[in-house]
Every structure is written in C-alpha cells, then in structure tokens.
Design a protein around this motif. Structure first.
Motif, PDB file in Angstrom:
ATOM      1  N   PRO A 155      28.910  39.269  38.088  1.00 48.47           N
ATOM      2  CA  PRO A 155      29.442  40.598  37.788  1.00 48.47           C
ATOM      3  C   PRO A 155      29.001  41.595  38.866  1.00 48.47           C
ATOM      4  CG  PRO A 155      28.540  39.588  35.811  1.00 48.47           C
ATOM      5  CD  PRO A 155      28.152  38.702  36.968  1.00 48.47           C
ATOM      6  N   ILE A 156      29.845  42.558  39.161  1.00 47.73           N
ATOM      7  CA  ILE A 156      29.588  43.454  40.285  1.00 47.73           C
ATOM      8  C   ILE A 156      28.258  44.194  40.164  1.00 47.73           C
ATOM      9  CG2 ILE A 156      30.880  45.426  39.401  1.00 47.73           C
ATOM     10  CD1 ILE A 156      31.880  45.733  42.402  1.00 47.73           C
ATOM     11  N   CYS A 157      27.849  44.572  38.964  1.00 52.94           N
ATOM     12  CA  CYS A 157      26.556  45.263  38.806  1.00 52.94           C
ATOM     13  C   CYS A 157      25.404  44.353  39.226  1.00 52.94           C
ATOM     14  CB  CYS A 157      26.369  45.748  37.372  1.00 52.94           C
ATOM     15  SG  CYS A 157      27.451  47.112  36.952  1.00 52.94           S
ATOM     16  N   ASP A 186      34.413  31.585  38.575  1.00 56.08           N
ATOM     17  CA  ASP A 186      33.485  32.614  38.116  1.00 56.08           C
ATOM     18  C   ASP A 186      32.030  32.171  38.211  1.00 56.08           C
ATOM     19  OD1 ASP A 186      35.505  34.446  37.686  1.00 56.08           O
ATOM     20  OD2 ASP A 186      35.597  34.118  35.524  1.00 56.08           O
ATOM     21  N   GLU A 187      31.776  30.870  38.141  1.00 56.36           N
ATOM     22  CA  GLU A 187      30.399  30.409  38.266  1.00 56.36           C
ATOM     23  C   GLU A 187      29.853  30.612  39.684  1.00 56.36           C
ATOM     24  OE1 GLU A 187      30.380  26.303  37.126  1.00 56.36           O
ATOM     25  OE2 GLU A 187      31.528  25.674  38.871  1.00 56.36           O
ATOM     26  N   ASP A 188      30.733  30.828  40.679  1.00 59.24           N
ATOM     27  CA  ASP A 188      30.314  31.070  42.058  1.00 59.24           C
ATOM     28  C   ASP A 188      30.303  32.550  42.429  1.00 59.24           C
ATOM     29  OD1 ASP A 188      29.739  28.458  42.858  1.00 59.24           O
ATOM     30  OD2 ASP A 188      31.850  28.047  43.268  1.00 59.24           O
ATOM     31  N   THR A 189      30.541  33.404  41.448  1.00 55.71           N
ATOM     32  CA  THR A 189      30.470  34.851  41.637  1.00 55.71           C
ATOM     33  C   THR A 189      29.623  35.433  40.521  1.00 55.71           C
ATOM     34  OG1 THR A 189      32.475  35.290  40.322  1.00 55.71           O
ATOM     35  CG2 THR A 189      32.775  34.920  42.702  1.00 55.71           C
ATOM     36  N   GLU A 229      35.377  43.682  40.062  1.00 59.71           N
ATOM     37  CA  GLU A 229      34.798  43.265  38.784  1.00 59.71           C
ATOM     38  C   GLU A 229      33.681  42.246  38.981  1.00 59.71           C
ATOM     39  OE1 GLU A 229      37.805  41.950  36.060  1.00 59.71           O
ATOM     40  OE2 GLU A 229      38.981  43.786  36.322  1.00 59.71           O
ATOM     41  N   ARG A 230      33.924  41.315  39.882  1.00 62.77           N
ATOM     42  CA  ARG A 230      32.942  40.288  40.211  1.00 62.77           C
ATOM     43  C   ARG A 230      32.755  40.287  41.723  1.00 62.77           C
ATOM     44  NH1 ARG A 230      31.657  37.228  35.952  1.00 62.77           N
ATOM     45  NH2 ARG A 230      30.711  35.583  37.223  1.00 62.77           N
ATOM     46  N   ALA A 231      31.679  39.650  42.189  1.00 65.17           N
ATOM     47  CA  ALA A 231      31.438  39.602  43.637  1.00 65.17           C
ATOM     48  C   ALA A 231      30.804  38.285  44.038  1.00 65.17           C
ATOM     49  CB  ALA A 231      30.550  40.761  44.076  1.00 65.17           C
ATOM     50  N   GLY A 258      36.217  29.788  33.971  1.00 69.04           N
ATOM     51  CA  GLY A 258      37.412  30.341  34.586  1.00 69.04           C
ATOM     52  C   GLY A 258      37.211  30.685  36.046  1.00 69.04           C
ATOM     53  N   SER A 259      38.164  31.452  36.541  1.00 71.29           N
ATOM     54  CA  SER A 259      38.103  31.902  37.926  1.00 71.29           C
ATOM     55  C   SER A 259      38.692  33.297  38.001  1.00 71.29           C
ATOM     56  CB  SER A 259      38.865  30.940  38.842  1.00 71.29           C
ATOM     57  OG  SER A 259      40.227  30.896  38.473  1.00 71.29           O
ATOM     58  N   SER A 260      38.426  33.958  39.104  1.00 71.08           N
ATOM     59  CA  SER A 260      38.924  35.315  39.319  1.00 71.08           C
ATOM     60  C   SER A 260      39.572  35.387  40.689  1.00 71.08           C
ATOM     61  CB  SER A 260      37.775  36.332  39.247  1.00 71.08           C
ATOM     62  OG  SER A 260      37.205  36.352  37.963  1.00 71.08           O
TER      63      SER A 260
END
Length: 127
Positions: A100-102, A95-98, A54-56, A78-80
C-alpha cells in the motif's frame, strides 16, 4: 563516526533529498503525473518507487546490474495495474510484490534516512 549516504532524485537535480522532504517530493511528482521515481545514493545504490497511487513497488539495488530486493505484501491476493513507468511502459504487478502506498512512503523515508529497510519491513531478495 557513522556516515550515512546521501540520496538524490535521479531526474530532478543533483541536490540531496533528506528523509524529512523525500515524501513531499514523491507526492509532488505523483501530482504532476510522474509515477516512477528513481533515487540514487552517494554510494552508487538506487531506490526505485513506482506507484499507481494506491500501491507501490519499492526496489533497492546495490549497483547498476544488481537484481536487488523489493518490498512485498505476503498473502496479498490479485494484481494491480496502472503502474506507468517514465518511458511510458504500462505495468501490472501482483499485489504480493507491491505494498500500500502509505507503507511504501514509510519504507522510502526509512531507507533515505538510514540506508536500511525498517526492521519490521517485509522484502524479497531477487539476487
């Protein structure tokens, strides 16, 4: 004459991967359960892509000891979790350090094609 470095997927083969096929290679690796991909360039740089589908996390390093720089998503909350590294380590990132995968796919394709982040990309320098 402009010479662009070539990139290879570190674990796969010594055959360079172009910007036209790098996304197909990443998707294929994800489908096989390989969520971490490290590309190495002919100039010694490395590009690491780690995803939870979902994220990268996308990191660009100048050499082996470089803390590098990574793509960011300013303001993401948040975080993933679910980022499984090739050594089996299971990570969680803010999440701020990743991204979205696209977006991560777009960044990797641009870096492999030109050697640089896209002009509109957001990244943090960790040096």
């Amino acid at each position: 004459m402009l010479v662009i470095e070539s990139w290879m997927i570190h674990e796969d083969s010594p055959v360079p991967v172009s910007s036209e096929v790098v996304l197909e290679a990443l998707r294929s690796r994800i489908d096989r359960g390989q969520h971490e991909t490290r590309l190495t360039s002919s100039s010694g740089r490395s590009l690491t892509f780690v995803t939870n589908a979902e994220r990268a996390m996308v990191m660009l390093l100048e050499d082996e000891g470089d803390p590098g720089e990574h793509a960011v998503d300013p303001g993401a909350l948040g975080s993933s979790d679910g980022f499984v590294l090739s050594n089996g380590q299971y990570d969680e990132y803010p999440d701020e350090d990743t991204v979205p995968i696209c977006e991560a796919f777009r960044l990797v394709q641009q870096i492999v094609g030109t050697g640089f982040w896209p002009e509109d990309a957001r990244w943090a320098v960790d040096r």
